[in-house]
Scaffold this motif. Structure first.
Motif, PDB file in Angstrom:
ATOM      1  N   LEU A 391      -6.474   6.125   2.326  1.00  0.00           N
ATOM      2  CA  LEU A 391      -6.574   5.855   0.896  1.00  0.00           C
ATOM      3  C   LEU A 391      -7.903   6.332   0.325  1.00  0.00           C
ATOM      4  O   LEU A 391      -7.991   6.744  -0.838  1.00  0.00           O
ATOM      5  CB  LEU A 391      -6.403   4.357   0.626  1.00  0.00           C
ATOM      6  N   ASN A 392      -8.950   6.274   1.143  1.00  0.00           N
ATOM      7  CA  ASN A 392     -10.270   6.730   0.692  1.00  0.00           C
ATOM      8  C   ASN A 392     -10.501   8.215   0.929  1.00  0.00           C
ATOM      9  O   ASN A 392     -11.561   8.735   0.564  1.00  0.00           O
ATOM     10  CB  ASN A 392     -11.364   5.931   1.409  1.00  0.00           C
ATOM     11  N   ASP A 393      -9.509   8.877   1.516  1.00  0.00           N
ATOM     12  CA  ASP A 393      -9.664  10.299   1.837  1.00  0.00           C
ATOM     13  C   ASP A 393      -8.658  11.127   1.028  1.00  0.00           C
ATOM     14  O   ASP A 393      -8.800  11.278  -0.189  1.00  0.00           O
ATOM     15  CB  ASP A 393      -9.487  10.500   3.350  1.00  0.00           C
ATOM     16  N   ASP A 394      -7.611  11.633   1.663  1.00  0.00           N
ATOM     17  CA  ASP A 394      -6.726  12.585   0.983  1.00  0.00           C
ATOM     18  C   ASP A 394      -5.792  11.936  -0.034  1.00  0.00           C
ATOM     19  O   ASP A 394      -5.218  12.618  -0.877  1.00  0.00           O
ATOM     20  CB  ASP A 394      -5.919  13.398   1.999  1.00  0.00           C
ATOM     21  N   LEU A 395      -5.642  10.590   0.022  1.00  0.00           N
ATOM     22  CA  LEU A 395      -4.805   9.907  -0.976  1.00  0.00           C
ATOM     23  C   LEU A 395      -5.608   9.392  -2.164  1.00  0.00           C
ATOM     24  O   LEU A 395      -5.046   8.850  -3.113  1.00  0.00           O
ATOM     25  CB  LEU A 395      -4.049   8.740  -0.323  1.00  0.00           C
ATOM     26  N   ALA A 396      -6.926   9.547  -2.106  1.00  0.00           N
ATOM     27  CA  ALA A 396      -7.804   9.018  -3.151  1.00  0.00           C
ATOM     28  C   ALA A 396      -7.512   9.548  -4.552  1.00  0.00           C
ATOM     29  O   ALA A 396      -7.697   8.815  -5.533  1.00  0.00           O
ATOM     30  CB  ALA A 396      -9.264   9.283  -2.781  1.00  0.00           C
ATOM     31  N   PRO A 397      -7.064  10.808  -4.713  1.00  0.00           N
ATOM     32  CA  PRO A 397      -6.775  11.267  -6.081  1.00  0.00           C
ATOM     33  C   PRO A 397      -5.671  10.487  -6.786  1.00  0.00           C
ATOM     34  O   PRO A 397      -5.579  10.520  -8.017  1.00  0.00           O
ATOM     35  CB  PRO A 397      -6.357  12.731  -5.869  1.00  0.00           C
ATOM     36  N   TRP A 398      -4.849   9.788  -6.025  1.00  0.00           N
ATOM     37  CA  TRP A 398      -3.695   9.110  -6.635  1.00  0.00           C
ATOM     38  C   TRP A 398      -3.726   7.590  -6.476  1.00  0.00           C
ATOM     39  O   TRP A 398      -3.195   6.873  -7.312  1.00  0.00           O
ATOM     40  CB  TRP A 398      -2.395   9.619  -6.008  1.00  0.00           C
ATOM     41  N   LEU A 399      -4.342   7.077  -5.383  1.00  0.00           N
ATOM     42  CA  LEU A 399      -4.263   5.655  -5.062  1.00  0.00           C
ATOM     43  C   LEU A 399      -5.650   5.093  -4.760  1.00  0.00           C
ATOM     44  O   LEU A 399      -6.474   5.763  -4.130  1.00  0.00           O
ATOM     45  CB  LEU A 399      -3.353   5.423  -3.850  1.00  0.00           C
ATOM     46  N   GLN A 400      -5.885   3.843  -5.198  1.00  0.00           N
ATOM     47  CA  GLN A 400      -7.163   3.182  -4.953  1.00  0.00           C
ATOM     48  C   GLN A 400      -6.904   1.792  -4.387  1.00  0.00           C
ATOM     49  O   GLN A 400      -6.235   0.964  -4.999  1.00  0.00           O
ATOM     50  CB  GLN A 400      -7.975   3.067  -6.242  1.00  0.00           C
ATOM     51  N   ALA A 401      -7.437   1.528  -3.178  1.00  0.00           N
ATOM     52  CA  ALA A 401      -7.216   0.246  -2.519  1.00  0.00           C
ATOM     53  C   ALA A 401      -7.924  -0.884  -3.246  1.00  0.00           C
ATOM     54  O   ALA A 401      -9.040  -0.717  -3.734  1.00  0.00           O
ATOM     55  CB  ALA A 401      -7.698   0.312  -1.076  1.00  0.00           C
ATOM     56  N   ILE A 402      -7.261  -2.052  -3.336  1.00  0.00           N
ATOM     57  CA  ILE A 402      -7.882  -3.261  -3.866  1.00  0.00           C
ATOM     58  C   ILE A 402      -8.593  -3.958  -2.712  1.00  0.00           C
ATOM     59  O   ILE A 402      -7.983  -4.187  -1.654  1.00  0.00           O
ATOM     60  CB  ILE A 402      -6.828  -4.190  -4.480  1.00  0.00           C
ATOM     61  N   PRO A 403      -9.869  -4.302  -2.855  1.00  0.00           N
ATOM     62  CA  PRO A 403     -10.595  -4.944  -1.746  1.00  0.00           C
ATOM     63  C   PRO A 403      -9.904  -6.228  -1.299  1.00  0.00           C
ATOM     64  O   PRO A 403      -9.576  -7.095  -2.105  1.00  0.00           O
ATOM     65  CB  PRO A 403     -11.970  -5.232  -2.340  1.00  0.00           C
TER      66      PRO A 403
END
Length: 477
Positions: A391-403
């Motif tokens: 999520l913090n790498d190649d998926l970051a442009p579309w998705l952001q993890a909730i802490p």
């Protein structure tokens, strides 16, 4: 077992027998392949001559409804036959109530009807491959021996003392819950615990506050009992306590791992929630559904431990830590609620299955539960870390993890340009099960995103699955 036949009078007995057997076969009450009694036995049972029975059997055999097998007997012929038209059903006076219940099917219930994907990020599903089945089998054998030797036929609705003591020790150690075994009520899963608490507190029109987004089965349960539900929004500190309305009688919250977003409730917000409940005289249901699994930071005590006024009902389950099929949960109840909830439990099902209670008490007493949690914690931690890295790498442009630092699911918010519903639809076509956050919102504005469970997906499957998600997002872009 006798065949249910009623003959009236002493005339036309063979025809009466034929008609009743024919009706039973045509309606399906006498299923294809069923063996009928021998003519001599049925004649004795009905008090008629053997010739009467033989004549009815003969007519049915001629019509190919019965067939005789030498040395075995007479059987109903397995073949397709048109059934007579069913009688026109009468509309029940309670039809509106039945329709309302039919419309209460939750998103989680509907999800069980979907076929599982090859790569499935379903939430709430725990790992089965690590479950100590041999130890559990030994505990079940112990429970069977206890049952055989135990003189009692009826047991307390509150649960076996051995299990309540084991639960009290476990949640004190793992979650900081302050209670005695006398406060523990054993239930058939956490859902029954919610039902019992709500049933003794809620009356039609009763105000109930609940997080939004939140747990759909709890929402549906409260509404089914006639509650007037208030959707309370959440922020990064959890439930927005200041928005709980005056007159609220019951408050439902998931403070340790907000469902579904995942953030914990802050210490200041917890104190504010307790103060507001004290002001209202409202009971708080603390649903602590998966918080034995914590991955970082200092573990916060359960809300129940901070309660000085007897206002928190703490609810937990073994469906997440052990097996969903187990269907055992518990509630730690304040004195004001305990007796009424035990009465409701007794009226509902007398008590939870005694064999499972004995087995689980043994399982916990021998340390198997804690060892299983430790094994699963390491596995879940690795899976969680892998998903976060993606999520913090190649998926970051579309998705952001909730802490989030607990449980075995995490949520990710989608960027505005991502059509989440289309994404989940296309992902299923490439054998990836993704689940939208949208069904968990009621009145609050939907925050588009995904709930990503990592309890049921293997570590080696995570990267191939997320590769397919990334490729799908690239095509959508």
């Amino acid at each position: 077992m006798e065949l249910h036949i009623r003959l009236d009078g002493r005339k036309g007995l063979a025809d009466q027998l034929y008609q009743q057997l024919r009706a039973g076969i045509d309606s399906g009450h006498l299923a294809a392949g069923t063996q009928l009694p021998p003519t001599r036995l049925l004649a004795e049972q009905l008090g008629v001559s053997r010739k009467t029975v033989a004549e009815a059997y003969s007519r049915l055999t001629y019509e190919n409804l019965l067939s005789g097998v030498v040395g075995r007997g007479t059987f109903i012929t397995p073949q397709q036959r048109a059934h007579p038209h069913a009688n026109q059903a009468v509309t029940l006076a309670a039809a509106p109530s039945l329709e309302r219940w039919q419309q209460r099917a939750t998103v989680l219930a509907k999800r069980t009807r979907q076929p599982a994907s090859r790569y499935d990020f379903v939430g709430g599903a725990s790992i089965k491959s690590q479950f100590p089945f041999d130890q559990w089998r030994s505990c079940l054998n112990y429970a069977l021996r206890r049952s055989q030797q135990h003189p009692e036929r009826h047991f307390s609705a509150q649960g076996l003392p051995e299990l309540r003591e084991a639960i009290a020790h476990h949640i004190a150690y793992a979650r900081g819950v302050h209670c005695s075994p006398a406060q523990v009520l054993v239930c058939n899963g956490a859902q029954q615990a919610l039902d019992l608490i709500a049933r003794v507190l809620i009356e039609p029109g009763c105000p109930v506050a609940m997080e939004d987004p939140g747990y759909p089965p709890a929402r549906q349960l409260f509404e089914a009992l006639g509650a007037r539900l208030q959707s309370v929004p959440v922020d990064d500190q959890g439930m927005c306590v200041e928005q709980i309305a005056d007159g609220t009688r019951l408050i439902y919250t998931t403070p340790s791992h907000q469902f579904p977003l995942g953030m914990p409730m802050s210490a200041q917000r917890r104190q504010a929630l307790l103060a507001r409940a004290c002001e209202l005289g409202a009971l708080i249901i603390e649903d602590d559904y998966d918080c034995e699994f914590r991955y970082q930071g200092q573990a916060a005590d359960a809300l129940q431990r901070l309660d000085q006024w007897g206002l928190v009902a703490y609810v937990g389950t073994f469906s997440k830590t052990l097996l969903p099929e187990l269907r055992l949960g518990y509630a730690v109840l304040p004195p004001a609620v305990l007796e009424a909830a035990c009465v409701a439990k007794h009226l509902s099902d007398w008590h939870s299955p005694t064999l499972l209670q004995w087995a689980l008490a043994r399982f916990m007493g021998e340390g198997h539960l804690n060892r299983h949690i430790r094994r699963c914690h390491d596995i879940y931690s690795t899976r969680r870390e892998r998903i976060l890295n993606r999520l913090n790498d190649d998926l970051a442009p579309w998705l952001q993890a909730i802490p989030a630092n607990a449980g075995f699911h995490l949520s990710a918010l989608a960027q505005p340009e991502v059509d989440v519903e289309l994404l989940t639809h296309l992902a299923r076509k490439v054998e990836v099960g993704l689940y939208s956050l949208a069904p968990f919102f009621s009145e609050a504005p939907v925050r588009p995103g995904l709930l990503l469970g990592f309890g049921a997906i293997e570590l080696l499957d995570i990267d191939p699955a997320l590769d397919r998600v990334r490729d799908t997002l690239q095509r959508l872009s």
